[in-house]
Design a protein around this motif. Structure first.
Motif, PDB file in Angstrom:
ATOM      1  N   LYS A  37       1.522  -3.347  30.550  1.00  0.00           N
ATOM      2  CA  LYS A  37       0.994  -2.481  30.128  1.00  0.00           C
ATOM      3  C   LYS A  37      -0.614  -2.991  29.812  1.00  0.00           C
ATOM      4  CE  LYS A  37       1.572   0.501  27.076  1.00  0.00           C
ATOM      5  NZ  LYS A  37       1.084   1.028  25.908  1.00  0.00           N
ATOM      6  N   GLU A  38      -1.691  -2.391  29.753  1.00  0.00           N
ATOM      7  CA  GLU A  38      -2.312  -2.465  28.761  1.00  0.00           C
ATOM      8  C   GLU A  38      -2.719  -2.306  27.863  1.00  0.00           C
ATOM      9  OE1 GLU A  38      -6.285  -1.551  31.866  1.00  0.00           O
ATOM     10  OE2 GLU A  38      -7.614  -1.239  30.549  1.00  0.00           O
ATOM     11  N   LEU A  39      -3.145  -2.677  26.771  1.00  0.00           N
ATOM     12  CA  LEU A  39      -2.474  -2.401  25.641  1.00  0.00           C
ATOM     13  C   LEU A  39      -4.436  -2.166  24.775  1.00  0.00           C
ATOM     14  CD1 LEU A  39      -0.628  -5.770  24.214  1.00  0.00           C
ATOM     15  CD2 LEU A  39       0.049  -3.030  25.017  1.00  0.00           C
ATOM     16  N   SER A  40      -4.989  -2.576  25.145  1.00  0.00           N
ATOM     17  CA  SER A  40      -6.477  -2.790  24.148  1.00  0.00           C
ATOM     18  C   SER A  40      -7.602  -3.070  25.788  1.00  0.00           C
ATOM     19  CB  SER A  40      -6.849  -3.232  23.656  1.00  0.00           C
ATOM     20  OG  SER A  40      -6.868  -4.675  23.490  1.00  0.00           O
ATOM     21  N   GLU A  41      -8.783  -3.085  25.094  1.00  0.00           N
ATOM     22  CA  GLU A  41     -10.535  -3.556  26.128  1.00  0.00           C
ATOM     23  C   GLU A  41      -9.737  -4.514  27.217  1.00  0.00           C
ATOM     24  OE1 GLU A  41     -13.892  -2.987  24.392  1.00  0.00           O
ATOM     25  OE2 GLU A  41     -14.635  -1.265  25.226  1.00  0.00           O
ATOM     26  N   ARG A  42      -9.485  -5.770  26.105  1.00  0.00           N
ATOM     27  CA  ARG A  42      -9.241  -7.026  26.890  1.00  0.00           C
ATOM     28  C   ARG A  42      -7.509  -7.549  26.681  1.00  0.00           C
ATOM     29  NH1 ARG A  42     -14.666 -10.033  26.523  1.00  0.00           N
ATOM     30  NH2 ARG A  42     -16.048  -8.890  25.318  1.00  0.00           N
ATOM     31  N   ASP A  43      -6.983  -6.917  26.281  1.00  0.00           N
ATOM     32  CA  ASP A  43      -5.514  -6.775  26.143  1.00  0.00           C
ATOM     33  C   ASP A  43      -3.890  -7.005  27.159  1.00  0.00           C
ATOM     34  OD1 ASP A  43      -7.095  -8.894  24.542  1.00  0.00           O
ATOM     35  OD2 ASP A  43      -5.430  -8.451  22.461  1.00  0.00           O
ATOM     36  N   THR A  44      -3.392  -6.957  28.014  1.00  0.00           N
ATOM     37  CA  THR A  44      -2.435  -6.924  28.237  1.00  0.00           C
ATOM     38  C   THR A  44      -1.433  -7.560  28.266  1.00  0.00           C
ATOM     39  OG1 THR A  44      -3.962  -6.334  30.044  1.00  0.00           O
ATOM     40  CG2 THR A  44      -2.147  -6.447  30.933  1.00  0.00           C
ATOM     41  N   LEU A  45      -0.798  -6.471  27.996  1.00  0.00           N
ATOM     42  CA  LEU A  45       1.135  -6.604  28.182  1.00  0.00           C
ATOM     43  C   LEU A  45       1.715  -7.479  29.463  1.00  0.00           C
ATOM     44  CD1 LEU A  45       3.046  -7.575  26.387  1.00  0.00           C
ATOM     45  CD2 LEU A  45       3.964  -4.652  27.064  1.00  0.00           C
ATOM     46  N   VAL A  46       1.628  -8.113  30.532  1.00  0.00           N
ATOM     47  CA  VAL A  46       2.738  -9.102  31.224  1.00  0.00           C
ATOM     48  C   VAL A  46       3.154  -9.773  30.692  1.00  0.00           C
ATOM     49  CG1 VAL A  46      -0.004  -9.298  32.313  1.00  0.00           C
ATOM     50  CG2 VAL A  46       1.272 -11.315  30.568  1.00  0.00           C
ATOM     51  N   LYS A  47       4.927  -9.617  31.756  1.00  0.00           N
ATOM     52  CA  LYS A  47       5.930 -10.741  31.900  1.00  0.00           C
ATOM     53  C   LYS A  47       5.530 -12.368  31.979  1.00  0.00           C
ATOM     54  CE  LYS A  47       7.716  -6.989  34.574  1.00  0.00           C
ATOM     55  NZ  LYS A  47       8.181  -6.915  36.160  1.00  0.00           N
TER      56      LYS A  47
ATOM     57  N   VAL B 291      -2.363 -11.607  27.370  1.00  0.00           N
ATOM     58  CA  VAL B 291      -3.138 -12.275  27.790  1.00  0.00           C
ATOM     59  C   VAL B 291      -4.930 -11.481  27.066  1.00  0.00           C
ATOM     60  CG1 VAL B 291      -1.870 -13.379  29.591  1.00  0.00           C
ATOM     61  CG2 VAL B 291      -3.167 -10.933  29.728  1.00  0.00           C
ATOM     62  N   SER B 292      -5.233 -12.263  26.712  1.00  0.00           N
ATOM     63  CA  SER B 292      -6.424 -11.937  26.456  1.00  0.00           C
ATOM     64  C   SER B 292      -8.223 -12.076  27.165  1.00  0.00           C
ATOM     65  CB  SER B 292      -6.290 -12.422  24.740  1.00  0.00           C
ATOM     66  OG  SER B 292      -7.666 -11.717  23.953  1.00  0.00           O
ATOM     67  N   TYR B 293      -8.643 -11.624  27.370  1.00  0.00           N
ATOM     68  CA  TYR B 293      -9.561 -12.099  28.130  1.00  0.00           C
ATOM     69  C   TYR B 293     -11.025 -12.551  27.465  1.00  0.00           C
ATOM     70  CZ  TYR B 293      -7.164 -10.304  32.872  1.00  0.00           C
ATOM     71  OH  TYR B 293      -6.409 -10.589  33.996  1.00  0.00           O
ATOM     72  N   LYS B 294     -11.616 -12.688  28.633  1.00  0.00           N
ATOM     73  CA  LYS B 294     -12.918 -14.143  27.331  1.00  0.00           C
ATOM     74  C   LYS B 294     -13.979 -13.524  27.975  1.00  0.00           C
ATOM     75  CE  LYS B 294     -11.381 -18.152  26.734  1.00  0.00           C
ATOM     76  NZ  LYS B 294     -11.169 -19.639  26.213  1.00  0.00           N
TER      77      LYS B 294
ATOM     78  N   GLY C  31     -14.828 -10.013  29.542  1.00  0.00           N
ATOM     79  CA  GLY C  31     -13.739  -9.831  29.564  1.00  0.00           C
ATOM     80  C   GLY C  31     -12.800  -8.779  30.420  1.00  0.00           C
ATOM     81  N   VAL C  32     -13.502  -7.461  29.777  1.00  0.00           N
ATOM     82  CA  VAL C  32     -13.784  -6.097  29.254  1.00  0.00           C
ATOM     83  C   VAL C  32     -13.534  -6.099  31.041  1.00  0.00           C
ATOM     84  CG1 VAL C  32     -14.399  -4.199  28.657  1.00  0.00           C
ATOM     85  CG2 VAL C  32     -14.411  -5.610  27.720  1.00  0.00           C
ATOM     86  N   ILE C  33     -13.958  -6.225  32.376  1.00  0.00           N
ATOM     87  CA  ILE C  33     -14.539  -5.728  33.054  1.00  0.00           C
ATOM     88  C   ILE C  33     -13.020  -6.146  33.830  1.00  0.00           C
ATOM     89  CG2 ILE C  33     -15.356  -5.829  35.341  1.00  0.00           C
ATOM     90  CD1 ILE C  33     -18.285  -5.747  33.892  1.00  0.00           C
ATOM     91  N   ASN C  34     -12.885  -7.701  34.271  1.00  0.00           N
ATOM     92  CA  ASN C  34     -11.352  -8.412  34.671  1.00  0.00           C
ATOM     93  C   ASN C  34     -10.205  -8.126  34.251  1.00  0.00           C
ATOM     94  OD1 ASN C  34     -13.592  -9.788  35.339  1.00  0.00           O
ATOM     95  ND2 ASN C  34     -12.889 -11.665  35.602  1.00  0.00           N
ATOM     96  N   ASN C  35     -10.016  -7.669  32.932  1.00  0.00           N
ATOM     97  CA  ASN C  35      -8.955  -6.731  32.648  1.00  0.00           C
ATOM     98  C   ASN C  35      -8.659  -5.823  32.957  1.00  0.00           C
ATOM     99  OD1 ASN C  35      -6.870  -6.509  30.686  1.00  0.00           O
ATOM    100  ND2 ASN C  35      -7.833  -5.402  29.466  1.00  0.00           N
ATOM    101  N   ARG C  36      -9.271  -4.941  33.163  1.00  0.00           N
ATOM    102  CA  ARG C  36      -9.648  -3.386  33.537  1.00  0.00           C
ATOM    103  C   ARG C  36      -9.838  -3.106  35.072  1.00  0.00           C
ATOM    104  NH1 ARG C  36     -14.311  -0.619  30.783  1.00  0.00           N
ATOM    105  NH2 ARG C  36     -14.793  -0.057  32.900  1.00  0.00           N
ATOM    106  N   MET C  37     -10.160  -4.457  35.506  1.00  0.00           N
ATOM    107  CA  MET C  37     -10.220  -4.571  37.053  1.00  0.00           C
ATOM    108  C   MET C  37      -8.679  -5.144  37.744  1.00  0.00           C
ATOM    109  SD  MET C  37     -12.402  -6.034  40.403  1.00  0.00           S
ATOM    110  CE  MET C  37     -14.071  -5.240  39.853  1.00  0.00           C
ATOM    111  N   SER C  38      -7.905  -5.987  36.808  1.00  0.00           N
ATOM    112  CA  SER C  38      -7.295  -6.751  37.430  1.00  0.00           C
ATOM    113  C   SER C  38      -5.739  -5.906  37.082  1.00  0.00           C
ATOM    114  CB  SER C  38      -6.618  -8.002  36.316  1.00  0.00           C
ATOM    115  OG  SER C  38      -5.836  -9.012  36.648  1.00  0.00           O
ATOM    116  N   ASN C  39      -5.730  -5.743  36.883  1.00  0.00           N
ATOM    117  CA  ASN C  39      -4.837  -4.322  35.946  1.00  0.00           C
ATOM    118  C   ASN C  39      -4.749  -3.015  36.688  1.00  0.00           C
ATOM    119  OD1 ASN C  39      -3.717  -5.674  33.506  1.00  0.00           O
ATOM    120  ND2 ASN C  39      -4.993  -4.580  32.167  1.00  0.00           N
ATOM    121  N   ALA C  40      -5.710  -2.676  37.295  1.00  0.00           N
ATOM    122  CA  ALA C  40      -5.549  -1.639  38.625  1.00  0.00           C
ATOM    123  C   ALA C  40      -5.514  -1.879  39.554  1.00  0.00           C
ATOM    124  CB  ALA C  40      -7.072  -1.100  38.597  1.00  0.00           C
TER     125      ALA C  40
END
Ligand code: TMP
Ligand code: ASP
Length: 237
Positions: free
Chosen positions: A72-82, A26-29, A47-56
């Motif tokens: 797993k968080e892959l980058s500032e905006r991208d996360t690996l999810v099931k 998923v890539s947060y806009k 997008g950067v904040i929501n990605n980081r916050m949601s993952n934490a």
């Protein structure tokens, strides 16, 4: 893990395939919408904040025994999810009156409840996500009775955990929206995101809104509020 083809673009995120059929990226806009897409805008850096916050937050929930889609968080905006099949229900938990609860029942915002409430909306943009009860959800075959019981149990446990996390940081968790999905074996897991887009978060002292209501209601200081709430979460960790 590499991004393959884009599978879906939502209001706030894009979803990509990977070379593993059970995993997605998923890539947060920074795009923001409100009122079923009627109001549109950009919240720079969201997008950067929501990605980081949601993952934490999902990582914290996993530790307390709530299964989530987070891998797993892959980058500032991208996360690996099931990969999940989303249960088409928006699950809303409330601790304090606000938003559509106040509007629907004619009560002021900010009245704390004795017990948290839960409600379900049918996730369907063309119908405007109508409020439904669990009998309607069963009749519409949106989920089974056992799935709805699991979802309710998880939602209240998530509320307890999130309330405690935010309380330590001087923030009151007013209400929030969750979405759940089914893994390929049918297991129900928490999906979508937990962020200032999907929660109401008020400063415990001043009542200042540190969430998407600043955008919905044109209160100004939107980017600053997102930055502040992220800082509050990370500074205590
Ligand atoms: P509401 O008071 O407008 O029903 O919103 C309840 C909570 O759900 C609030 O924290 C914001 C969140 N929410 C979403 O995440 N997505 C939505 O589309 C809506 C309407 C609300
Ligand atoms: N994101 C939703 C929409 O576009 C609503 C909201 O968060 O207020 O309508």
């Amino acid at each position: 893990m590499e991004k393959r083809e884009q599978l879906y673009e939502g209001k706030a995120k894009k979803v990509y395939a990977t070379d593993d059929p059970e995993l997605l990226i998923v890539s947060y806009k920074d795009d923001a919408t409100a009122f079923n897409g009627l109001k549109k805008g950009t919240i720079t850096g969201k997008g950067v904040i929501n990605n980081r916050m949601s993952n934490a937050l999902m990582a914290r929930l996993e530790k307390t025994g709530i299964p989530t889609h987070f891998v797993k968080e892959l980058s500032e905006r991208d996360t690996l999810v099931k990969r999940v099949r989303i249960v088409p229900l928006e699950v809303i938990v409330r601790n304090i009156s606000a938003g559509s609860f106040s509007k629907r029942y004619g009560v002021p915002e900010g009245i704390p409840f004795e017990e948290p409430t839960i409600e379900f909306s049918y996730k369907n943009d063309s119908l405007g996500d109508p409020l439904i009860n669990t009998y309607h959800a069963l009749a519409l075959k949106l989920a089974t009775k056992a799935e709805i019981d699991t979802i309710k149990d998880y939602a209240f446990r998530i509320n307890d955990e999130l309330k405690a996390i935010w309380k330590k940081r001087g923030v009151t968790l007013v209400d929030f929206k969750l979405e759940f999905g089914r893994l390929s074996d049918g297991t129900i897991v928490l999906a979508d995101e937990i962020s200032p887009d999907t929660c109401r978060l008020w400063d415990s002292e001043t009542g200042k809104k540190l969430d998407k209501d600043r955008f919905r209601r044109d209160l100004g200081g939107v980017e600053e509020a997102y930055a502040e709430i992220m800082e509050r979460l990370e500074n205590e960790e």
